[in-house]
Write a protein that holds these residues in place. Structure first.
Motif: not given
Length: 309
Positions: A67-74, A248-264
């Motif tokens: 839905a969105l892409l965020r460029l973040r500077l931690p 309906t829009r979510f971000a964070g480490s859990w979402i990063d892992a879900l995106l990785a699973a979808r790619r793999m």
């Protein structure tokens, strides 16, 4: 030799004489000047510090999509480059703002922009920006045309979102393709604000277990769910709470892992990788940070092509 018995206060001197118990002498560190902190910020390797964070649309009966892409500077990534100055919250914020100005310049150059963003679908880009960096646009006319759908969404701090005159300025920015969001809305901050009245397209909620308390949930039920994004999702509890509010829009480490699973799941070289490595490379905003991936186009896109709009 340690004394067998301590009689206070007479024994204080004996106690302090024991190895390791003497008060440490704190070195006096002069705070850097404004020019000093700016020099440190300018020397920091901006692309390597940035984090690409995909915001995933999750809703029952609908395909998952970016839905969105965020460029973040931690802050934790920048802090080591500032030395002792990073302990001062104001200096750290000033350094981040200076780097955000550099980021706008990088995004204006197509080659540098492509290196940062990767082959990401055409979704709005969220950038944490100080209010002072937003362009001054002429006041909009009286027509009812809402303007362009925002391609860039500047995420402001809660304090900046309360700035006088932000409402009319938001309308002018929208005409030029800019959107506004408010970041860092945790349970404590929500209790001090009227979230539905904030002049922003999106409200970026910061998940913590305290968000489940009645005050936060009550405040958010007055907000249209389409304006809400739940960040820092670290597990199923965050997702379940968000779904209960219609988010309906979510971000964070859990979402990063879900995106990785979808790619793999679709990557023919998945056996050569791990989910943790795929997630880490997906967050990287430099080609070097993505090195080691055997399927760079898939990694850069964050989601497999069939899962994108």
């Amino acid at each position: 030799v340690a004394p067998e018995r301590l009689d206070l206060p007479e024994a204080v001197a004996a106690l302090l004489a024991l190895p390791g118990l003497a008060p440490a002498v704190t070195a006096s560190v002069a705070p850097p000047s404004a020019a000093g902190i700016e020099a440190l910020a300018d020397a920091a390797p901006l692309p390597a510090l940035l984090c690409r964070e995909g915001v995933l649309h999750l809703a029952a009966g609908q395909p998952q999509r970016l839905a969105l892409l965020r460029l973040r500077l931690p802050a934790e990534a920048l802090a080591p480059h500032l030395g002792a100055a990073a302990a001062d919250a104001d200096l750290l914020c000033h350094a981040q703002d200076r780097l955000h100005a550099r980021l706008l310049g990088a995004l204006a150059d197509q080659a540098r922009r492509d290196a940062l963003l990767g082959a990401t679908p055409a979704v709005p880009l969220l950038l944490d920006l100080p209010l002072a960096l937003l362009p001054d646009m002429p006041a909009p006319g009286n027509d009812e045309d809402p303007g362009l759908a925002p391609a860039l969404i500047a995420t402001l701090s809660p304090a900046e979102a309360l700035a006088e005159g932000l409402g009319p300025r938001r309308a002018a920015l929208r005409k030029a393709g800019w959107g506004l969001a408010v970041r860092g809305l945790d349970a404590t901050t929500l209790a001090l604000l009227v979230p539905e009245a904030l002049p922003a397209d999106l409200l970026l909620l910061r998940w913590s277990p305290q968000m489940t308390e009645r005050a936060a949930a009550s405040a958010l039920r007055r907000v249209e769910p389409g304006r809400l994004v739940l960040t820092r999702c670290d597990g199923a509890a965050a997702l379940e709470w968000g779904v209960s509010l219609g988010i309906t829009r979510f971000a964070g480490s859990w979402i990063d892992a879900l995106l990785a699973a979808r790619r793999m799941a679709t990557c023919p070289r998945a056996a050569d990788c791990t989910r943790a490595a795929c997630a880490a490379r997906g967050r990287a905003a430099t080609p070097a940070g993505r090195a080691g991936c055997a399927n760079p186009p898939l990694l850069a896109a964050l989601l497999p092509p069939e899962a994108t709009p």
